[in-house]
Motif scaffolding. Sequence first.
Motif, mmCIF file in Angstrom:
data_model
loop_
_atom_site.group_PDB
_atom_site.id
_atom_site.type_symbol
_atom_site.label_atom_id
_atom_site.label_comp_id
_atom_site.label_asym_id
_atom_site.label_seq_id
_atom_site.Cartn_x
_atom_site.Cartn_y
_atom_site.Cartn_z
ATOM 1 N N ASP A 190 0.869 -1.086 0.090
ATOM 2 C CA ASP A 190 -0.071 -0.030 0.027
ATOM 3 C C ASP A 190 0.931 1.171 -0.021
ATOM 4 O O ASP A 190 1.573 1.546 1.050
ATOM 5 C CB ASP A 190 -0.881 -0.012 1.170
ATOM 6 C CG ASP A 190 -2.107 1.206 1.258
ATOM 7 O OD1 ASP A 190 -1.817 1.935 0.504
ATOM 8 O OD2 ASP A 190 -2.873 1.041 1.949
ATOM 9 N N GLY A 191 1.010 2.009 -1.109
ATOM 10 C CA GLY A 191 1.743 3.186 -1.148
ATOM 11 C C GLY A 191 1.103 4.372 -0.456
ATOM 12 O O GLY A 191 1.919 5.479 -0.569
ATOM 13 N N ALA A 192 0.065 4.237 -0.029
ATOM 14 C CA ALA A 192 -0.738 5.353 0.904
ATOM 15 C C ALA A 192 -1.541 4.881 1.956
ATOM 16 O O ALA A 192 -2.615 4.907 1.811
ATOM 17 C CB ALA A 192 -1.715 6.141 -0.292
ATOM 18 N N PRO A 193 -0.979 4.348 2.911
ATOM 19 C CA PRO A 193 -1.638 3.548 3.792
ATOM 20 C C PRO A 193 -1.959 4.623 5.021
ATOM 21 O O PRO A 193 -1.627 5.462 5.208
ATOM 22 C CB PRO A 193 -0.419 2.647 4.434
ATOM 23 C CG PRO A 193 1.040 3.467 4.412
ATOM 24 C CD PRO A 193 0.670 4.213 2.953
ATOM 25 N N ASP A 194 -3.344 4.071 5.732
ATOM 26 C CA ASP A 194 -3.796 4.968 6.589
ATOM 27 C C ASP A 194 -3.075 4.405 8.021
ATOM 28 O O ASP A 194 -3.411 5.013 9.193
ATOM 29 C CB ASP A 194 -5.378 4.765 6.791
ATOM 30 C CG ASP A 194 -5.962 5.443 5.541
ATOM 31 O OD1 ASP A 194 -5.233 6.599 5.041
ATOM 32 O OD2 ASP A 194 -7.179 5.158 4.918
ATOM 33 N N LEU A 195 -2.922 3.351 7.818
ATOM 34 C CA LEU A 195 -2.309 2.568 9.349
ATOM 35 C C LEU A 195 -1.059 3.087 9.982
ATOM 36 O O LEU A 195 -0.080 3.194 9.120
ATOM 37 C CB LEU A 195 -1.834 0.979 8.986
ATOM 38 C CG LEU A 195 -1.839 0.028 9.943
ATOM 39 C CD1 LEU A 195 -3.142 0.057 10.869
ATOM 40 C CD2 LEU A 195 -1.567 -1.479 9.481
ATOM 41 N N PRO A 196 -1.195 3.611 11.016
ATOM 42 C CA PRO A 196 0.153 4.273 11.362
ATOM 43 C C PRO A 196 1.445 3.495 11.584
ATOM 44 O O PRO A 196 1.154 2.212 12.024
ATOM 45 C CB PRO A 196 -0.333 4.718 12.980
ATOM 46 C CG PRO A 196 -1.965 4.738 12.972
ATOM 47 C CD PRO A 196 -2.080 3.750 12.055
ATOM 48 N N HIS A 197 2.758 4.032 11.260
ATOM 49 C CA HIS A 197 3.801 3.000 11.356
ATOM 50 C C HIS A 197 4.913 3.985 10.800
ATOM 51 O O HIS A 197 4.931 5.076 10.571
ATOM 52 C CB HIS A 197 3.520 1.944 10.274
ATOM 53 C CG HIS A 197 3.700 2.351 8.788
ATOM 54 N ND1 HIS A 197 2.606 3.164 8.254
ATOM 55 C CD2 HIS A 197 4.416 2.369 7.816
ATOM 56 C CE1 HIS A 197 2.989 3.367 7.051
ATOM 57 N NE2 HIS A 197 4.362 3.151 6.766
#
Length: 217
Positions: A190-197
Amino acid sequence: MNVAVIGAYAGLARRVLAGPARLGRTRLVAVDGPSGAGKSVFATRLADALAERAGTPRPPLVHTDDLLDGWDDQLTFWNRLEEQVLGPVRAGRPGGYRRYSWVRRRFLDRVVPVPAAPVLIVEGVSAARAVVRPELTLSVLVTAPAELRLRRALARDGARILPELRRWHAGERAHFAADGTASAVDLVVDGAPDLPHDADRYYVRVGRRSGSGDVTG
């Protein structure tokens, strides 16, 4: 429904280095995906992780955009990549290519060397195409929503490229559909993730590879 899973670049580097060398003695990694998805960022972070893991300089990273003879060479550049980079490296020899200048609209005179290193990363649209899959140690597809990818490209290169960019996107859609890329690669990112990391150390993997509208969007 896709499931997002966080993965570590360090773990992916370990996987590559433990994998078989299929391009001669070189482990070839392809980072594919549509324009503006985040391929270059992913490839650079993986290269850094490989260097840290192996305790060596960063492996060579070839961007296919540098090999294109302008907008009309979107997919037909491959012979140039094969003759100048993949072929020599496969034979255990250093390769080299002349970088295309999108400003001057010609290939520059200086040759960019590509050593026959333990790992070679090729990043760009169609980098994981079917013809090269038997020689890949790892294939990655980086995706992102079409609207976001368009905004990224225009922010980077300016609104003047919009007509060519729309034609380019149509070519991408046709290629990915015909090539079956999404179902063939080892990893979808995913090149635009919403998941914080921590984006410098980790990436977000898409758990289900098929049926992603982002590849063709």
